[in-house]
Write an enzyme that holds these catalytic residues in place. Structure first.
Site, short mmCIF file in Angstrom:
data_model
loop_
_atom_site.label_atom_id
_atom_site.label_comp_id
_atom_site.label_asym_id
_atom_site.label_seq_id
_atom_site.Cartn_x
_atom_site.Cartn_y
_atom_site.Cartn_z
N HIS A 112 -1.05 -2.53 -11.53
CA HIS A 112 -0.77 -0.94 -11.88
C HIS A 112 0.00 -0.88 -13.58
O HIS A 112 1.36 -1.67 -13.87
CB HIS A 112 0.35 -0.61 -11.57
CG HIS A 112 0.14 0.67 -11.52
ND1 HIS A 112 -0.49 1.65 -12.31
CD2 HIS A 112 1.37 1.89 -10.97
CE1 HIS A 112 0.14 3.26 -12.27
NE2 HIS A 112 0.96 3.01 -11.82
N CYS B 2 1.98 7.84 -15.57
CA CYS B 2 0.75 7.04 -15.25
C CYS B 2 -0.37 7.46 -15.50
O CYS B 2 -1.56 7.31 -14.79
CB CYS B 2 1.25 6.60 -13.35
SG CYS B 2 3.02 5.30 -13.56
N PHE C 155 4.90 10.35 -12.23
CA PHE C 155 6.10 10.44 -12.15
C PHE C 155 6.10 11.71 -13.15
O PHE C 155 5.73 12.53 -14.40
CB PHE C 155 7.00 9.63 -12.51
CG PHE C 155 7.12 8.57 -11.70
CD1 PHE C 155 6.25 8.84 -10.42
CD2 PHE C 155 8.16 7.54 -12.06
CE1 PHE C 155 7.48 7.36 -9.28
CE2 PHE C 155 9.49 6.83 -11.19
CZ PHE C 155 8.13 5.98 -10.08
N LYS D 163 -6.54 -2.06 -8.41
CA LYS D 163 -5.05 -1.92 -8.96
C LYS D 163 -4.69 -3.12 -7.79
O LYS D 163 -3.36 -3.62 -8.30
CB LYS D 163 -4.21 -1.03 -8.56
CG LYS D 163 -4.58 0.03 -9.60
CD LYS D 163 -3.15 1.55 -9.86
CE LYS D 163 -3.09 2.64 -10.65
NZ LYS D 163 -4.17 2.75 -10.79
N HIS E 99 -6.10 6.28 -7.68
CA HIS E 99 -5.42 6.25 -8.12
C HIS E 99 -3.82 5.21 -6.94
O HIS E 99 -3.30 3.93 -7.70
CB HIS E 99 -3.87 7.29 -8.37
CG HIS E 99 -3.11 6.59 -8.95
ND1 HIS E 99 -3.00 6.47 -10.62
CD2 HIS E 99 -1.37 6.89 -8.94
CE1 HIS E 99 -1.32 6.04 -10.60
NE2 HIS E 99 -1.00 6.48 -9.42
N GLU F 188 -2.78 10.75 -1.33
CA GLU F 188 -4.19 11.05 -2.20
C GLU F 188 -4.93 10.73 -1.39
O GLU F 188 -6.37 11.94 -1.43
CB GLU F 188 -4.46 9.71 -3.45
CG GLU F 188 -5.78 9.44 -3.96
CD GLU F 188 -6.04 8.62 -4.35
OE1 GLU F 188 -6.68 8.61 -5.87
OE2 GLU F 188 -4.96 7.39 -4.89
#
Length: 415
Positions: free
Chosen positions: A341, A164, A402, A336, A304, A315
């Site tokens: 996403h 991502c 990931f 998002k 994010h 985050e």
């Protein structure tokens, strides 16, 4: 000598709009793109909804031949890049084609093609029945290749993959190639077509997605105490990056300048972010250092934040490491919650949001969030529910993936 790098064209194909004007109107209005899945029957999975493209057919944009020989992730890339190239308005006939390149991103590539072809083979007679287009449609670099073939761009051409964080990786690679003088223009961004039974089922098994099946529109709620996972989305975002002097000479419209970009690794876990946000904080700091800025100079951070319990807070902890406990002008939002996403395409879409935020001097909202997680420091200002006016001159965009990939890009108005 390092060259300045600006953005002169943008394009978007998203669950909240199939072009830039529609996309931006819906982002500013805070309209969610989430709904019950129509691509397939998702009733066997924990999650039954996603953010799919609306009022979309590939034939509206592409020829039958292009559709037949490409996977949807490449089709999305062609459509978004067509928009961005047209928006930029550069004339290839006046350039050396080797000065124009493509650096694209996709986390999964041709998932639909792989799934369909293997299923048909297994359910067949046992004899090979694979299409001759199977491998070309499947491989993740085909989007960049097809953009090049479609337009005659003969410069640098490849694809990045960092889950991502993929789009930000592509953007920063394009930034670096141009500023090093290895290209004049690079088409960059990302595309993803992940709403298939295999991809969707895999994320469902990971328990990474929200299960608010009774209310998909309100499912993505970043930073909310009741958040329970992300909403999968599909689409593409494209940007035309250009050497500053080249853009000025031809009178191009400039959306903004990239002044800093950085990547780090968490080196922590296959799917979880570092709980204290160490890698994320370092990526942001390195990008700021490269831009010659501090966090106090940033007006807007597009996080994010996917609406997962652990990721959102890690985050925020990373941001807090930079800001400290003092009150800051920094405005934060998680778009998002609106778009869903887009996985490997998320960074490109959010880069466009940052650029349009600077153009229009607004901060788009984090929708659906009604009760902020108590772990969020009180000095951080998260924009909730409605777009607000704000003097936006510097923006920062985060993407994490990931494998522990962290990517941050900084955009500024050109003065």
């Amino acid at each position: 000598m390092l060259h300045r790098v600006v953005i002169t064209g943008i394009g978007a194909l998203t669950p909240v709009g199939n072009d830039i004007p529609t996309f931006w109107e819906n982002v500013v209005a805070g309209r969610s793109g989430a709904a019950t899945i129509t691509h397939f029957d998702a009733s066997l999975f924990r999650t039954h909804f996603a953010a799919e493209l609306k009022n979309y057919a590939a034939s509206q944009f592409l020829s039958h031949a292009d559709i037949k020989r490409t996977d949807p992730f490449t089709q999305y890339a062609l459509i978004a890049s067509d928009q961005a190239i047209k928006d930029s308005g550069f004339d290839l006939s006046q350039m050396d084609p080797f000065d124009v390149g493509v650096i694209w991103g996709s986390g999964q590539g041709g998932m639909e093609t792989f799934e369909q072809q293997v299923t048909e083979y297994v359910q067949g007679t046992g004899q090979p029945r694979f299409s001759p287009f199977f491998v070309p449609k499947l491989i993740v670099n085909m989007a960049s290749g097809m953009i090049s073939i479609r337009n005659g761009y003969m410069g640098i051409n490849y694809t990045t993959v960092s889950a991502c964080a993929t789009s930000n990786t592509a953007i920063m690679d394009a930034f670096n190639y141009i500023r090093l003088g290895k290209a004049k223009i690079i088409i960059t961004g990302g595309s993803e077509a992940p709403i298939t039974p295999a991809s969707f089922g895999g994320f469902s098994a990971l328990k990474a997605m929200s299960t608010h099946n009774d209310d998909p529109v309100a499912a993505s709620r970043p930073f909310d105490v009741h958040r329970d996972g992300f909403v999968m989305a599909e689409g593409a975002g494209a940007l035309v990056l250009e050497e500053y002097e080249h853009a000025v000479k031809r009178g191009a419209t400039i959306y903004g300048e990239i002044t800093g970009a950085a990547m780090t690794a968490d080196a922590y876990h296959m799917t979880a972010t570092h709980p204290e946000g160490l890698g994320a904080a370092k990526a942001m700091q390195l990008a700021l250092d490269e831009a010659g800025l501090t966090i106090a100079d940033v007006d807007y951070l597009n996080t994010h934040a996917t609406s997962t319990p652990l990721g959102d807070i890690s985050e925020i902890k990373a941001v807090a490491k930079l800001t400290g406990p003092d009150k800051t002008k920094l405005k934060i939002s998680a778009t998002k919650s609106i778009t869903g996403h887009l996985l490997g395409a998320a960074g490109a879409i959010e880069a466009i949001i940052c650029l349009l935020s600077m153009r229009d001097n607004v901060i788009p909202p984090t929708i659906n969030t009604t009760e902020l997680d108590p772990e969020i420091p009180k000095n951080l200002s998260i924009v909730l529910q409605e777009t607000i006016p704000f003097d936006v001159r510097t923006t920062m965009s985060n993407t994490f993936g990931f494998g522990g990939h962290n990517g941050t890009v900084i955009f500024q108005k050109v003065s």
